[in-house]
Design an enzyme around this catalytic site. Structure first.
Site, PDB file in Angstrom:
ATOM      1  N   GLU A  94     -12.418   3.323  -1.103  1.00 18.67           N
ATOM      2  CA  GLU A  94     -11.962   4.406  -1.988  1.00 18.67           C
ATOM      3  C   GLU A  94     -11.746   3.919  -3.412  1.00 18.67           C
ATOM      4  O   GLU A  94     -12.138   4.581  -4.361  1.00 18.67           O
ATOM      5  CB  GLU A  94     -10.646   4.995  -1.466  1.00 18.67           C
ATOM      6  CG  GLU A  94     -10.801   5.803  -0.202  1.00 18.67           C
ATOM      7  CD  GLU A  94      -9.452   6.204   0.378  1.00 18.67           C
ATOM      8  OE1 GLU A  94      -8.436   6.150  -0.345  1.00 18.67           O
ATOM      9  OE2 GLU A  94      -9.431   6.555   1.565  1.00 18.67           O
ATOM     10  N   VAL A  95     -11.073   2.781  -3.553  1.00 14.37           N
ATOM     11  CA  VAL A  95     -10.753   2.278  -4.887  1.00 14.37           C
ATOM     12  C   VAL A  95     -11.751   1.183  -5.240  1.00 14.37           C
ATOM     13  O   VAL A  95     -11.883   0.184  -4.508  1.00 14.37           O
ATOM     14  CB  VAL A  95      -9.304   1.746  -4.939  1.00 14.37           C
ATOM     15  CG1 VAL A  95      -8.995   1.224  -6.340  1.00 14.37           C
ATOM     16  CG2 VAL A  95      -8.315   2.843  -4.551  1.00 14.37           C
TER      17      VAL A  95
ATOM     18  N   HIS B 208      -6.899  -5.882   2.362  1.00 11.99           N
ATOM     19  CA  HIS B 208      -5.733  -5.303   3.025  1.00 11.99           C
ATOM     20  C   HIS B 208      -5.147  -6.369   3.944  1.00 11.99           C
ATOM     21  O   HIS B 208      -5.868  -6.901   4.802  1.00 11.99           O
ATOM     22  CB  HIS B 208      -6.138  -4.121   3.904  1.00 11.99           C
ATOM     23  CG  HIS B 208      -6.744  -2.954   3.178  1.00 11.99           C
ATOM     24  ND1 HIS B 208      -6.088  -1.766   3.005  1.00 11.99           N
ATOM     25  CD2 HIS B 208      -7.964  -2.791   2.595  1.00 11.99           C
ATOM     26  CE1 HIS B 208      -6.869  -0.911   2.361  1.00 11.99           C
ATOM     27  NE2 HIS B 208      -8.017  -1.501   2.099  1.00 11.99           N
TER      28      HIS B 208
ATOM     29  N   ASP C 253       0.845  -1.192   0.000  1.00 14.34           N
ATOM     30  CA  ASP C 253       0.000   0.000   0.000  1.00 14.34           C
ATOM     31  C   ASP C 253       0.883   1.246   0.000  1.00 14.34           C
ATOM     32  O   ASP C 253       1.892   1.312   0.700  1.00 14.34           O
ATOM     33  CB  ASP C 253      -0.912  -0.001   1.238  1.00 14.34           C
ATOM     34  CG  ASP C 253      -2.053   0.988   1.116  1.00 14.34           C
ATOM     35  OD1 ASP C 253      -3.210   0.538   1.020  1.00 14.34           O
ATOM     36  OD2 ASP C 253      -1.798   2.212   1.115  1.00 14.34           O
ATOM     37  N   ILE C 254       0.454   2.249  -0.759  1.00 14.64           N
ATOM     38  CA  ILE C 254       1.248   3.473  -0.911  1.00 14.64           C
ATOM     39  C   ILE C 254       1.204   4.328   0.364  1.00 14.64           C
ATOM     40  O   ILE C 254       2.092   5.160   0.583  1.00 14.64           O
ATOM     41  CB  ILE C 254       0.754   4.249  -2.158  1.00 14.64           C
ATOM     42  CG1 ILE C 254       1.850   5.122  -2.733  1.00 14.64           C
ATOM     43  CG2 ILE C 254      -0.513   5.040  -1.873  1.00 14.64           C
ATOM     44  CD1 ILE C 254       1.545   5.631  -4.129  1.00 14.64           C
TER      45      ILE C 254
ATOM     46  N   HIS D 142     -10.297  -5.410  -3.265  1.00 17.07           N
ATOM     47  CA  HIS D 142      -8.973  -5.647  -2.683  1.00 17.07           C
ATOM     48  C   HIS D 142      -9.112  -6.004  -1.214  1.00 17.07           C
ATOM     49  O   HIS D 142      -9.994  -5.515  -0.521  1.00 17.07           O
ATOM     50  CB  HIS D 142      -8.064  -4.427  -2.833  1.00 17.07           C
ATOM     51  CG  HIS D 142      -8.662  -3.146  -2.334  1.00 17.07           C
ATOM     52  ND1 HIS D 142      -9.594  -2.432  -3.070  1.00 17.07           N
ATOM     53  CD2 HIS D 142      -8.479  -2.442  -1.190  1.00 17.07           C
ATOM     54  CE1 HIS D 142      -9.947  -1.344  -2.401  1.00 17.07           C
ATOM     55  NE2 HIS D 142      -9.301  -1.337  -1.246  1.00 17.07           N
TER      56      HIS D 142
ATOM     57  N   ASN E  19     -12.872  -3.041   2.720  1.00 13.51           N
ATOM     58  CA  ASN E  19     -13.890  -1.996   2.800  1.00 13.51           C
ATOM     59  C   ASN E  19     -14.841  -2.150   1.622  1.00 13.51           C
ATOM     60  O   ASN E  19     -14.400  -2.419   0.500  1.00 13.51           O
ATOM     61  CB  ASN E  19     -13.219  -0.613   2.768  1.00 13.51           C
ATOM     62  CG  ASN E  19     -12.287  -0.415   3.945  1.00 13.51           C
ATOM     63  OD1 ASN E  19     -12.616  -0.789   5.063  1.00 13.51           O
ATOM     64  ND2 ASN E  19     -11.115   0.152   3.690  1.00 13.51           N
TER      65      ASN E  19
HETATM   66  P1  AMP Z   1      -9.872   1.340   0.342  1.00 18.92           P
HETATM   67  O1  AMP Z   1     -10.301   2.489   1.200  1.00 18.92           O
HETATM   68  O2  AMP Z   1     -10.125   0.029   0.995  1.00 18.92           O
HETATM   69  O3  AMP Z   1     -10.456   1.447  -1.050  1.00 18.92           O
HETATM   70  O4  AMP Z   1      -8.311   1.454   0.256  1.00 18.92           O
HETATM   71  C1  AMP Z   1      -7.608   1.840  -0.889  1.00 18.92           C
HETATM   72  C2  AMP Z   1      -6.134   1.740  -0.559  1.00 18.92           C
HETATM   73  O5  AMP Z   1      -5.400   1.892  -1.751  1.00 18.92           O
HETATM   74  C3  AMP Z   1      -5.632   2.834   0.411  1.00 18.92           C
HETATM   75  O6  AMP Z   1      -5.075   2.193   1.562  1.00 18.92           O
HETATM   76  C4  AMP Z   1      -4.576   3.576  -0.408  1.00 18.92           C
HETATM   77  O7  AMP Z   1      -3.482   3.999   0.364  1.00 18.92           O
HETATM   78  C5  AMP Z   1      -4.193   2.541  -1.452  1.00 18.92           C
HETATM   79  N1  AMP Z   1      -3.660   3.065  -2.712  1.00 18.92           N
HETATM   80  C6  AMP Z   1      -4.194   4.028  -3.493  1.00 18.92           C
HETATM   81  N2  AMP Z   1      -3.444   4.214  -4.591  1.00 18.92           N
HETATM   82  C7  AMP Z   1      -2.428   3.317  -4.518  1.00 18.92           C
HETATM   83  C8  AMP Z   1      -1.322   3.003  -5.353  1.00 18.92           C
HETATM   84  N3  AMP Z   1      -1.097   3.640  -6.512  1.00 18.92           N
HETATM   85  N4  AMP Z   1      -0.461   2.029  -4.964  1.00 18.92           N
HETATM   86  C9  AMP Z   1      -0.665   1.382  -3.784  1.00 18.92           C
HETATM   87  N5  AMP Z   1      -1.701   1.623  -2.959  1.00 18.92           N
HETATM   88  C10 AMP Z   1      -2.568   2.581  -3.315  1.00 18.92           C
END
Ligand code: AMP
Length: 122
Positions: free
Chosen positions: A100-101, A107, A34-35, A105, A92
């Site tokens: 968010e994404v 974690h 994770d970034i 995925h 999530n």
């Molecule tokens: P979520 O809230 O479960 O959708 O988490 C999305 C996760 O993606 C967050 O923990 C971000 O820090 C992570 N994230 C977003 N962009 C990137 C990226 N380019 N590379 C790695 N992790 C990312």
């Protein structure tokens, strides 16, 4: 449910349009750091198919894709050295889950005591 957006950032990582710090990859899944890590070890595992969330994946993925994905999560945790002391896996989902994404995925969080789960209402 909204439809899958192939321009989401994890879709771009899968297409190698943007880089990632890879931990593990096989035909079913990709795992990368994770970034913005929230633990000493914070890795994301994503399936290669186009699924928005746990909800979408669980309803729509084939048994083979599901088995392959969850085996890849376990293999990633082993590769990270988390098997002995344990770790936390969370996902999530949607608005209330603060996803968010919009590509499914999990974690993987570890590398130390993750503490008790807190309810965390905003
Ligand atoms: P979520 O809230 O479960 O959708 O988490 C999305 C996760 O993606 C967050 O923990 C971000 O820090 C992570 N994230 C977003 N962009 C990137 C990226 N380019 N590379 C790695 N992790 C990312």
């Amino acid at each position: 449910m909204t439809s899958y957006d192939s321009e989401n950032i994890f879709a771009k990582i899968l297409r190698e349009e943007i880089p990632c710090d890879k931990v593990y990859e096989d035909e079913f899944a990709l795992a990368f750091h994770d970034i913005t890590p929230q633990a000493p070890i914070h890795v994301l595992v994503i399936p290669k198919g186009e699924y928005i969330s746990f909800d979408d994946f669980s309803a729509g993925a084939s048994p083979e894709a599901m088995t392959g994905f969850y085996r890849a999560v376990q293999a990633s945790a082993q590769k990270l050295g988390l098997g002995e002391n344990g770790y936390r896996v969370i996902t999530n989902i949607g608005r209330d889950g603060r996803q968010e994404v919009k590509h499914y995925h999990l974690h993987i969080l570890g590398g130390g005591d993750m503490g008790l789960m807190k309810r965390g209402l905003a």
